[in-house]
Design a protein around this motif. Structure first.
Motif, PDB file in Angstrom:
ATOM      1  N   ARG A 194       0.719  -1.414  -0.274  1.00  0.00           N
ATOM      2  CA  ARG A 194      -0.286  -0.261  -0.463  1.00  0.00           C
ATOM      3  C   ARG A 194       0.904   1.296  -0.132  1.00  0.00           C
ATOM      4  O   ARG A 194       0.845   2.175  -0.734  1.00  0.00           O
ATOM      5  CB  ARG A 194      -0.910  -0.073   1.374  1.00  0.00           C
ATOM      6  CG  ARG A 194      -1.974  -0.747   1.031  1.00  0.00           C
ATOM      7  CD  ARG A 194      -3.226  -1.150   2.024  1.00  0.00           C
ATOM      8  NE  ARG A 194      -4.220  -1.613   1.973  1.00  0.00           N
ATOM      9  CZ  ARG A 194      -4.880  -2.400   2.838  1.00  0.00           C
ATOM     10  NH1 ARG A 194      -4.568  -1.926   4.360  1.00  0.00           N
ATOM     11  NH2 ARG A 194      -5.658  -3.149   2.138  1.00  0.00           N
ATOM     12  N   GLN A 195       1.863   1.384   0.796  1.00  0.00           N
ATOM     13  CA  GLN A 195       2.474   2.107   0.801  1.00  0.00           C
ATOM     14  C   GLN A 195       3.696   2.688  -0.418  1.00  0.00           C
ATOM     15  O   GLN A 195       3.757   4.005  -0.918  1.00  0.00           O
ATOM     16  CB  GLN A 195       3.448   2.143   2.011  1.00  0.00           C
ATOM     17  CG  GLN A 195       3.509   2.553   3.230  1.00  0.00           C
ATOM     18  CD  GLN A 195       4.261   1.649   4.345  1.00  0.00           C
ATOM     19  OE1 GLN A 195       5.880   1.740   3.842  1.00  0.00           O
ATOM     20  NE2 GLN A 195       4.076   2.255   5.439  1.00  0.00           N
ATOM     21  N   ASN A 196       3.998   1.478  -1.480  1.00  0.00           N
ATOM     22  CA  ASN A 196       4.685   2.029  -2.487  1.00  0.00           C
ATOM     23  C   ASN A 196       3.717   1.778  -3.708  1.00  0.00           C
ATOM     24  O   ASN A 196       4.408   1.438  -4.563  1.00  0.00           O
ATOM     25  CB  ASN A 196       5.873   1.277  -2.591  1.00  0.00           C
ATOM     26  CG  ASN A 196       6.669   0.642  -1.558  1.00  0.00           C
ATOM     27  OD1 ASN A 196       7.294   2.600  -1.492  1.00  0.00           O
ATOM     28  ND2 ASN A 196       7.171  -0.166  -0.893  1.00  0.00           N
ATOM     29  N   LEU A 197       2.067   1.367  -3.609  1.00  0.00           N
ATOM     30  CA  LEU A 197       1.628   1.199  -4.873  1.00  0.00           C
ATOM     31  C   LEU A 197       1.790   1.968  -6.040  1.00  0.00           C
ATOM     32  O   LEU A 197       1.664   1.802  -6.920  1.00  0.00           O
ATOM     33  CB  LEU A 197      -0.481   1.080  -4.253  1.00  0.00           C
ATOM     34  CG  LEU A 197      -1.341   0.530  -5.416  1.00  0.00           C
ATOM     35  CD1 LEU A 197      -0.380  -0.447  -5.777  1.00  0.00           C
ATOM     36  CD2 LEU A 197      -2.878   1.027  -4.927  1.00  0.00           C
ATOM     37  N   GLU A 198       1.974   3.754  -5.574  1.00  0.00           N
ATOM     38  CA  GLU A 198       1.847   4.364  -6.794  1.00  0.00           C
ATOM     39  C   GLU A 198       3.383   3.582  -7.524  1.00  0.00           C
ATOM     40  O   GLU A 198       3.428   3.700  -8.533  1.00  0.00           O
ATOM     41  CB  GLU A 198       2.997   5.419  -6.273  1.00  0.00           C
ATOM     42  CG  GLU A 198       2.177   6.398  -7.985  1.00  0.00           C
ATOM     43  CD  GLU A 198       2.747   8.391  -6.848  1.00  0.00           C
ATOM     44  OE1 GLU A 198       3.097   8.850  -8.081  1.00  0.00           O
ATOM     45  OE2 GLU A 198       2.601   8.349  -5.799  1.00  0.00           O
ATOM     46  N   TYR A 199       4.497   3.396  -7.317  1.00  0.00           N
ATOM     47  CA  TYR A 199       5.848   2.721  -7.747  1.00  0.00           C
ATOM     48  C   TYR A 199       5.725   1.640  -8.648  1.00  0.00           C
ATOM     49  O   TYR A 199       5.947   1.226  -9.541  1.00  0.00           O
ATOM     50  CB  TYR A 199       7.002   2.797  -6.824  1.00  0.00           C
ATOM     51  CG  TYR A 199       7.278   4.155  -6.052  1.00  0.00           C
ATOM     52  CD1 TYR A 199       7.510   5.436  -6.947  1.00  0.00           C
ATOM     53  CD2 TYR A 199       7.018   4.237  -5.192  1.00  0.00           C
ATOM     54  CE1 TYR A 199       7.517   6.709  -5.394  1.00  0.00           C
ATOM     55  CE2 TYR A 199       6.903   5.969  -3.754  1.00  0.00           C
ATOM     56  CZ  TYR A 199       7.230   6.502  -4.364  1.00  0.00           C
ATOM     57  OH  TYR A 199       7.665   8.179  -4.601  1.00  0.00           O
ATOM     58  N   VAL A 200       4.501   0.601  -7.626  1.00  0.00           N
ATOM     59  CA  VAL A 200       4.399  -0.425  -8.456  1.00  0.00           C
ATOM     60  C   VAL A 200       4.251  -0.582  -9.407  1.00  0.00           C
ATOM     61  O   VAL A 200       3.926  -1.617 -11.201  1.00  0.00           O
ATOM     62  CB  VAL A 200       3.876  -1.587  -7.202  1.00  0.00           C
ATOM     63  CG1 VAL A 200       3.544  -2.672  -8.112  1.00  0.00           C
ATOM     64  CG2 VAL A 200       4.651  -1.355  -6.249  1.00  0.00           C
ATOM     65  N   LEU A 201       2.588   0.613  -9.124  1.00  0.00           N
ATOM     66  CA  LEU A 201       2.062   0.176 -10.792  1.00  0.00           C
ATOM     67  C   LEU A 201       2.424   1.022 -11.795  1.00  0.00           C
ATOM     68  O   LEU A 201       2.551   0.661 -13.369  1.00  0.00           O
ATOM     69  CB  LEU A 201       0.776   1.048 -10.318  1.00  0.00           C
ATOM     70  CG  LEU A 201      -0.854   1.097  -9.516  1.00  0.00           C
ATOM     71  CD1 LEU A 201      -1.594   1.796  -9.082  1.00  0.00           C
ATOM     72  CD2 LEU A 201      -0.792  -0.531 -10.242  1.00  0.00           C
ATOM     73  N   ASN A 202       3.700   2.055 -11.492  1.00  0.00           N
ATOM     74  CA  ASN A 202       4.433   2.666 -12.582  1.00  0.00           C
ATOM     75  C   ASN A 202       5.391   2.048 -12.995  1.00  0.00           C
ATOM     76  O   ASN A 202       5.519   1.984 -14.030  1.00  0.00           O
ATOM     77  CB  ASN A 202       4.626   3.694 -12.124  1.00  0.00           C
ATOM     78  CG  ASN A 202       5.885   4.737 -13.003  1.00  0.00           C
ATOM     79  OD1 ASN A 202       5.012   5.034 -14.019  1.00  0.00           O
ATOM     80  ND2 ASN A 202       6.707   5.211 -12.633  1.00  0.00           N
ATOM     81  N   ALA A 203       5.969   0.575 -12.190  1.00  0.00           N
ATOM     82  CA  ALA A 203       6.586  -0.013 -12.844  1.00  0.00           C
ATOM     83  C   ALA A 203       6.132  -1.177 -13.771  1.00  0.00           C
ATOM     84  O   ALA A 203       6.640  -1.659 -14.977  1.00  0.00           O
ATOM     85  CB  ALA A 203       7.428  -1.004 -11.404  1.00  0.00           C
ATOM     86  N   GLN A 224       3.195  -0.426 -15.553  1.00  0.00           N
ATOM     87  CA  GLN A 224       3.214   0.048 -16.613  1.00  0.00           C
ATOM     88  C   GLN A 224       4.331   0.281 -17.782  1.00  0.00           C
ATOM     89  O   GLN A 224       3.256   0.781 -19.081  1.00  0.00           O
ATOM     90  CB  GLN A 224       2.253   1.654 -15.865  1.00  0.00           C
ATOM     91  CG  GLN A 224       1.445   2.341 -17.372  1.00  0.00           C
ATOM     92  CD  GLN A 224       0.528   3.220 -16.998  1.00  0.00           C
ATOM     93  OE1 GLN A 224       0.939   3.843 -15.511  1.00  0.00           O
ATOM     94  NE2 GLN A 224       0.666   4.219 -17.483  1.00  0.00           N
ATOM     95  N   PHE A 225       5.323   0.771 -17.294  1.00  0.00           N
ATOM     96  CA  PHE A 225       5.653   0.999 -18.068  1.00  0.00           C
ATOM     97  C   PHE A 225       6.991   0.035 -18.582  1.00  0.00           C
ATOM     98  O   PHE A 225       7.081  -0.384 -17.235  1.00  0.00           O
ATOM     99  CB  PHE A 225       6.718   2.912 -17.866  1.00  0.00           C
ATOM    100  CG  PHE A 225       5.725   3.286 -17.414  1.00  0.00           C
ATOM    101  CD1 PHE A 225       5.582   4.626 -19.460  1.00  0.00           C
ATOM    102  CD2 PHE A 225       5.635   4.228 -16.931  1.00  0.00           C
ATOM    103  CE1 PHE A 225       4.270   5.797 -19.128  1.00  0.00           C
ATOM    104  CE2 PHE A 225       5.027   5.359 -16.912  1.00  0.00           C
ATOM    105  CZ  PHE A 225       4.299   5.896 -18.073  1.00  0.00           C
ATOM    106  N   LYS A 226       7.944   0.127 -19.944  1.00  0.00           N
ATOM    107  CA  LYS A 226       8.511  -0.754 -19.578  1.00  0.00           C
ATOM    108  C   LYS A 226       9.859  -0.583 -18.861  1.00  0.00           C
ATOM    109  O   LYS A 226      11.467  -1.617 -19.525  1.00  0.00           O
ATOM    110  CB  LYS A 226       8.674  -1.387 -21.762  1.00  0.00           C
ATOM    111  CG  LYS A 226       9.323  -0.289 -22.034  1.00  0.00           C
ATOM    112  CD  LYS A 226       8.950  -0.220 -23.985  1.00  0.00           C
ATOM    113  CE  LYS A 226       9.045   0.485 -24.314  1.00  0.00           C
ATOM    114  NZ  LYS A 226       9.964   0.163 -26.101  1.00  0.00           N
TER     115      LYS A 226
END
Length: 68
Positions: free
Chosen positions: A9-18, A20-22
Motif C-alpha cells: 500500500r505504501q509503494n502502490l504508486e511505484y508498483v503500478l508505474n513499474a 505500466q512502463f517497459k
C-alpha cells in the motif's frame, strides 16, 4: 502477511508505474555488477587505465557473444 500488504500500500504508486512502463535499470545494474567483479578479481591494478581497458574488453566480449 500484514507487513507485506502494508508495504504494498505504501509503494502502490511505484508498483503500478513499474508495471505500466517497459523501462528498467537492469542493464545499468548489470554493468555495475560486472565492474565490481573486475575490481574484486583484479585487485591492485597499477594503473587506473588498465582497469578501464579491462572493463571495455569485457563489455566487447559480452556484446560479441550476444550477437553470435
Amino acid at each position: 502477511m500484514t507487513i507485506v500488504i502494508k508495504t504494498l500500500r505504501q509503494n502502490l504508486e511505484y508498483v503500478l508505474n513499474a508495471s505500466q512502463f517497459k523501462y528498467s535499470n537492469g542493464a545499468i545494474e548489470g554493468i555495475n555488477r560486472m565492474i565490481k567483479q573486475i575490481q574484486r578479481t583484479a585487485f591492485g591494478f597499477r594503473n587506473f587505465d588498465h582497469m578501464v581497458y579491462r572493463i571495455y574488453y569485457r563489455q566487447m566480449a559480452q556484446k560479441k557473444n550476444q550477437v553470435a
